[in-house]
Design an enzyme around this catalytic site. Structure first.
Site, PDB file in Angstrom:
ATOM      1  N   ALA A 211      30.257 -42.392  12.041  1.00  0.00           N
ATOM      2  CA  ALA A 211      29.069 -41.824  11.395  1.00  0.00           C
ATOM      3  C   ALA A 211      28.537 -42.794  10.357  1.00  0.00           C
ATOM      4  O   ALA A 211      29.033 -43.913  10.244  1.00  0.00           O
ATOM      5  CB  ALA A 211      29.423 -40.493  10.747  1.00  0.00           C
ATOM      6  N   ASN A 212      27.516 -42.396   9.628  1.00  0.00           N
ATOM      7  CA  ASN A 212      27.018 -43.213   8.509  1.00  0.00           C
ATOM      8  C   ASN A 212      26.628 -42.290   7.363  1.00  0.00           C
ATOM      9  O   ASN A 212      26.742 -41.072   7.479  1.00  0.00           O
ATOM     10  CB  ASN A 212      25.861 -44.103   8.970  1.00  0.00           C
ATOM     11  CG  ASN A 212      24.701 -43.287   9.487  1.00  0.00           C
ATOM     12  OD1 ASN A 212      24.105 -42.510   8.750  1.00  0.00           O
ATOM     13  ND2 ASN A 212      24.389 -43.428  10.774  1.00  0.00           N
TER      14      ASN A 212
END
Ligand code: CTP
Length: 403
Positions: A211-212
């Protein structure tokens, strides 16, 4: 007078802050608004209908089953014959009823029958405000399109406790009412818009993902801002913890490929604003089972595959929207990298920002953007994400008007 001819239905519920509603009535009338008050039974324990009626120069509505009142206007007409409904103070109890759709007294029945904008000014003990039940109700009401002002931090009148829970001051409430009732032009009426927002999650196995740090705040704010200029907006959101914006259709997705499919299914559209921080790579073959570690085994390696570039696909699509806007999240050479993206992705405009950790932009409340187009570069000052969204929506409206 800023509120000349505007009709406010003011619902006063039971809390010590009800005394401020008397001032609110006075301030509204000073600005030319007419005020029709409804009081709950508990509000009458704090201030009297006589005082409310005298300041409002209006009949005060108290009872759902009052024969005269029902003959006179009736609760449905009360809900409709106004430009705005204001609940001030709004207790935890009133908000809970609104969130549940209960209609068991005049105030809650009118709120359920309402088809006008509703502004809520909560006032309660800080512990009641912070309670998960109240916070759940607030989130539900925001999703339902209810507007909020406050509460503010400060000392409580009754207990001396301090914390979040003080009702906003009457003049702040008036300013919000003025902003809500301002006759806003709707330059994007009849236009359709697609907005992507948030991160994507790319599964490694059923429990792990890549993810970010994107929060979705900027993309969601842009979807809202376009809707308030009259556009018919569909937001395609990756996994975020913020609420769906009111007045916008939201499609929830997890992976980049799902986001691409959702976006393409929405074409044709007039406007596409791709704000999502789409993962560039996914795990080439995500495991169907949780990857277990075995004693003595080396750590597994992840083989990555490139994700579809949604902005580029839309920018070169045969059903390309009239206006395609991308974001460029950079940590260096913001302008040069942004300009290269403009060409590569087939966008009309790139909104570039520096997402280096020290800027606090990714996940934060503020943004500092540079707009890059064929016509040149515009540096916007640092501002909160809602202001960036509002200005960008206005810019989009003017670009469409020119094209
Ligand atoms: N974008 C997209 N699909 C992707 C990657 C990015 O739609 N697979 C969009 C983003 O929503 C954004 C723009 O492309 O509007 C630029 O995203 P950014 O992450 O800055 O650029 P990348 O294309 O990932 O380029 P790089 O990693 O080289 O900076």
């Amino acid at each position: 007078m800023t509120l000349s001819g505007k009709r406010v239905l003011l619902i006063i519920s039971g809390g010590i802050a009800a005394y401020k509603s008397l001032d609110l009535i006075r301030r509204l009338r000073e600005r030319g608004a007419s005020v029709r008050p409804i009081m709950t039974a508990s509000a009458q324990e704090f201030i009297t209908p006589l005082a409310v009626g005298a300041l409002a120069a209006s009949h005060v509505y108290l009872d759902l089953f009052s024969r005269e009142d029902e003959q006179d206007v009736g609760h449905i007409r009360l809900a409709r014959e106004c430009d705005l409904i204001v609940v001030a103070p709004a207790t935890a109890n009133v908000m809970a009823k609104m969130a549940q759709g209960l209609a068991e007294d005049l105030a809650s029945t009118v709120l359920l029958a309402a088809d006008r904008p509703v502004l809520v000014a909560p006032a309660m003990n800080p512990k009641m405000w912070a309670h998960p039940a109240t916070q759940r109700n607030v989130a539900t009401l925001k999703q339902d399109g209810i507007h909020f002002i406050g509460p503010k931090a400060g000392e409580m009148a009754e207990s001396g406790e301090s914390g979040m829970g003080r009702m906003a001051e009457p003049l702040e409430i008036v300013a919000t009412i003025e902003a809500m009732l301002e006759d806003q032009p709707k330059p994007l009426k009849g236009r359709t818009a697609i907005v992507t927002s948030g991160p994507t999650h790319e599964p490694i196995d059923p429990v792990r993902y890549i993810a970010n740090r994107s929060s979705g705040k900027q993309g969601h704010a842009i979807a809202s801002a376009l809707a308030s200029l009259g556009a018919d907006v569909t937001l395609v959101s990756g996994p975020v913890i913020i609420a769906d914006p009111a007045g916008v259709k939201t499609i929830h997705v997890e992976r980049a490929e799902e986001m691409r499919d959702a976006v393409l299914s929405l074409l044709p559209a007039d406007i596409a604003v791709m704000v999502a921080a789409v993962a560039d790579w996914r795990v080439a073959s995500a495991s169907g089972q949780k990857i277990k570690k075995q004693p003595g085994d080396a750590p597994p390696s992840l083989v990555l595959a490139e994700n579809p570039d949604i902005l580029k696909t839309v920018g070169h699509h045969e059903k390309r929207p009239r206006l395609v806007i991308g974001f460029a999240a950079e940590t260096q050479n913001v302008e040069d990298n942004g300009r290269a993206k403009l060409a590569r992705k087939g966008a009309d405009l790139i909104v570039a920002n520096d997402v280096s950790p020290e800027t606090g932009i990714m996940g934060g409340e503020r943004n500092h953007v540079t707009l890059i187009s064929q016509d040149g570069t515009e540096h916007w000052p640092d501002m909160d994400k809602n202001s960036v969204a509002e200005q960008l929506a206005r810019k989009i409206a003017s670009l469409l008007a020119l094209s």
